[in-house]
Design an enzyme around this catalytic site. Structure first.
Site, PDB file in Angstrom:
ATOM      1  N   LYS A  88       0.847  -1.198   0.000  1.00 13.13           N
ATOM      2  CA  LYS A  88       0.000   0.000   0.000  1.00 13.13           C
ATOM      3  C   LYS A  88       0.885   1.252   0.000  1.00 13.13           C
ATOM      4  O   LYS A  88       2.099   1.173   0.212  1.00 13.13           O
ATOM      5  CB  LYS A  88      -0.913   0.000   1.224  1.00 13.13           C
ATOM      6  CG  LYS A  88      -0.173   0.041   2.555  1.00 13.13           C
ATOM      7  CD  LYS A  88      -1.140   0.016   3.725  1.00 13.13           C
ATOM      8  CE  LYS A  88      -0.367   0.050   5.047  1.00 13.13           C
ATOM      9  NZ  LYS A  88      -1.263   0.138   6.215  1.00 13.13           N
TER      10      LYS A  88
ATOM     11  N   ARG B 295      -9.792   1.153  15.860  1.00 12.70           N
ATOM     12  CA  ARG B 295      -9.919   1.908  14.613  1.00 12.70           C
ATOM     13  C   ARG B 295     -11.050   1.279  13.803  1.00 12.70           C
ATOM     14  O   ARG B 295     -12.171   1.754  13.805  1.00 12.70           O
ATOM     15  CB  ARG B 295      -8.605   1.898  13.824  1.00 12.70           C
ATOM     16  CG  ARG B 295      -7.472   2.686  14.424  1.00 12.70           C
ATOM     17  CD  ARG B 295      -6.299   2.833  13.464  1.00 12.70           C
ATOM     18  NE  ARG B 295      -5.941   1.584  12.797  1.00 12.70           N
ATOM     19  CZ  ARG B 295      -4.831   1.393  12.100  1.00 12.70           C
ATOM     20  NH1 ARG B 295      -3.969   2.388  11.947  1.00 12.70           N
ATOM     21  NH2 ARG B 295      -4.559   0.224  11.540  1.00 12.70           N
TER      22      ARG B 295
ATOM     23  N   TYR C 239      18.520  29.204   7.233  1.00 10.92           N
ATOM     24  CA  TYR C 239      17.451  30.058   7.755  1.00 10.92           C
ATOM     25  C   TYR C 239      17.508  30.161   9.277  1.00 10.92           C
ATOM     26  O   TYR C 239      17.594  29.155   9.986  1.00 10.92           O
ATOM     27  CB  TYR C 239      16.086  29.501   7.339  1.00 10.92           C
ATOM     28  CG  TYR C 239      15.775  29.677   5.873  1.00 10.92           C
ATOM     29  CD1 TYR C 239      15.592  30.947   5.318  1.00 10.92           C
ATOM     30  CD2 TYR C 239      15.669  28.579   5.034  1.00 10.92           C
ATOM     31  CE1 TYR C 239      15.311  31.114   3.970  1.00 10.92           C
ATOM     32  CE2 TYR C 239      15.378  28.732   3.693  1.00 10.92           C
ATOM     33  CZ  TYR C 239      15.204  30.000   3.163  1.00 10.92           C
ATOM     34  OH  TYR C 239      14.919  30.152   1.823  1.00 10.92           O
TER      35      TYR C 239
ATOM     36  N   MET D 155      13.963  24.107   0.981  1.00  8.31           N
ATOM     37  CA  MET D 155      13.092  23.406   0.045  1.00  8.31           C
ATOM     38  C   MET D 155      13.873  22.518  -0.925  1.00  8.31           C
ATOM     39  O   MET D 155      13.473  21.381  -1.198  1.00  8.31           O
ATOM     40  CB  MET D 155      12.243  24.397  -0.750  1.00  8.31           C
ATOM     41  CG  MET D 155      11.312  23.718  -1.748  1.00  8.31           C
ATOM     42  SD  MET D 155      10.267  24.863  -2.671  1.00  8.31           S
ATOM     43  CE  MET D 155       9.089  25.328  -1.397  1.00  8.31           C
TER      44      MET D 155
END
Length: 366
Positions: free
Chosen positions: A34, A130, A254, A302
């Protein structure tokens, strides 16, 4: 071309699948592919395993159709069953197996008139809370489904909440409940996920469901002799595209989160969160440069990240960088270790690698 690539080692995939089979030689092992085979490419992984795996497991009709259209003929299990009644036609047309966890799915199955009876896994909520039917509902449903002409083979299925944990209390509670049900109904079982396959032989049933272990990730809190045999399937590899010399105290990236503790040499690597590498990676997250361990220095951008290569003087523009997986010299960096530095798990890193990082498939003998 941009140097970032996700190399997929199909020999390692087959090795890990065979390890799952050796863990439970009396069980059938469905290969769980999956989520695009946990980011590795569902069709390519299915093609690599089709001669070995008796069945595959996916999460949805869309994932099953990708395999069928790609020529995969093995049985395919829909782990969450159908999402709408009209999907029953596709289940029938393509010979799929289904899990049923809700009453409306049972009703749809009982109302269906398929060309061939459908193998069914009846899901029990044994404590995960679940999906699945309560223990009190299962006996009645089992009788109805067993008698239905639309149903072929029938298994009990459940999912463990804590099979990866060293504390086996809740696992034992779930296991006892399931064993009681199986004995009452004389029902074959499908229980074991990757951690239960690796560490809990008591959970090995007629079918097991190895998933993340197929891709070389250790799902256990503490490694054991078996998990140490897992081989990484994905190597996320790039190159150095620039180098910088920094004086002590100068910041990188950053916000200047990382500051050089000494005169340092910083490599800029073509990989960032736009490729799926986790932006939450901490300073010190390991990276292999020319097969030698180095450390992330500064926030992931990024398209790029910065790595301290002060102690790797031979690092140059174009040098090999492995974000996780196997370096050219054989040194390995586990995706599980990288995940810990990102405060996450390997599943999110592997499934998070974006299409901008092309997959390249190979066998080591090729």
């Amino acid at each position: 071309m941009r140097p970032l690539v996700a190399e997929i080692d199909l020999d390692a995939l087959r090795h890990n699948y065979q390890l799952a089979c050796r863990c439970a030689p009396q069980s059938h092992s469905v290969a769980v592919i999956k989520a695009n085979a946990y980011g590795h490419g569902a069709l390519e992984c299915a093609q690599a395993l089709e001669s070995q795996a008796p069945a595959f497991a996916v999460a949805s009709i869309e994932e099953a159709m990708l395999l069928r259209h790609g020529g995969i003929t093995r049985p395919i299990v829909l782990l969450e069953g159908i999402f709408s009644i009209d999907e029953m036609a596709l289940v029938d047309a393509h010979g799929l197996w289904i899990c049923v966890h809700s009453q409306w799915q049972v009703d749809a199955l009982l109302a269906a008139t398929p060309r061939h009876p459908i193998p069914v896994w009846l899901k029990v909520d044994s404590g995960m809370h679940r999906l699945g039917f309560s223990v009190d509902e299962v006996a009645g449903l089992w009788q109805r489904l067993s008698a239905a002409p639309s149903v072929a083979s029938l298994h009990l299925m459940s999912h463990f909440a804590s099979a990866d944990s060293q504390d086996n209390g809740y696992f034992n509670q779930q296991m006892a409940l399931l064993q009681g049900l199986a004995s009452q109904l004389d029902a074959p079982l499908c229980l074991a996920n990757s951690p239960a396959t690796l560490a809990w032989p008591v959970a090995h049933g007629d079918w097991n469901r190895p998933g993340v272990m197929l891709y070389g990730s250790d799902p256990l809190q503490t490694a054991n002799d078996i998990t140490r045999q897992l081989q990484p399937v994905m190597t996320l590899r790039s190159e150095i595209i620039a180098l910088r010399e920094l004086e002590a105290g100068e910041p990188v990236g950053y916000g200047g989160r990382w500051r050089a503790p000494r005169r340092s040499r910083i490599a800029v690597v073509a990989c960032g969160y736009g490729d799926g590498y986790d932006r939450h990676a901490r300073d010190g997250t390991p990276v292999l440069v020319n097969g030698k361990r180095c450390a992330l220095a500064g926030k992931v951008s990024m398209d790029m990240m910065t790595v301290d290569v002060t102690d790797v003087p031979e690092a140059v523009i174009g040098s090999d960088v492995v974000l996780w997986g196997r370096a050219s010299n054989g040194e390995m960096l586990s995706v599980d270790e990288v995940a810990r530095y990102c405060d996450t798990i390997s599943y999110t890193l592997l499934t998070g690698v974006l299409p901008r990082a092309p997959r390249r498939y190979h066998t080591r003998s090729a």
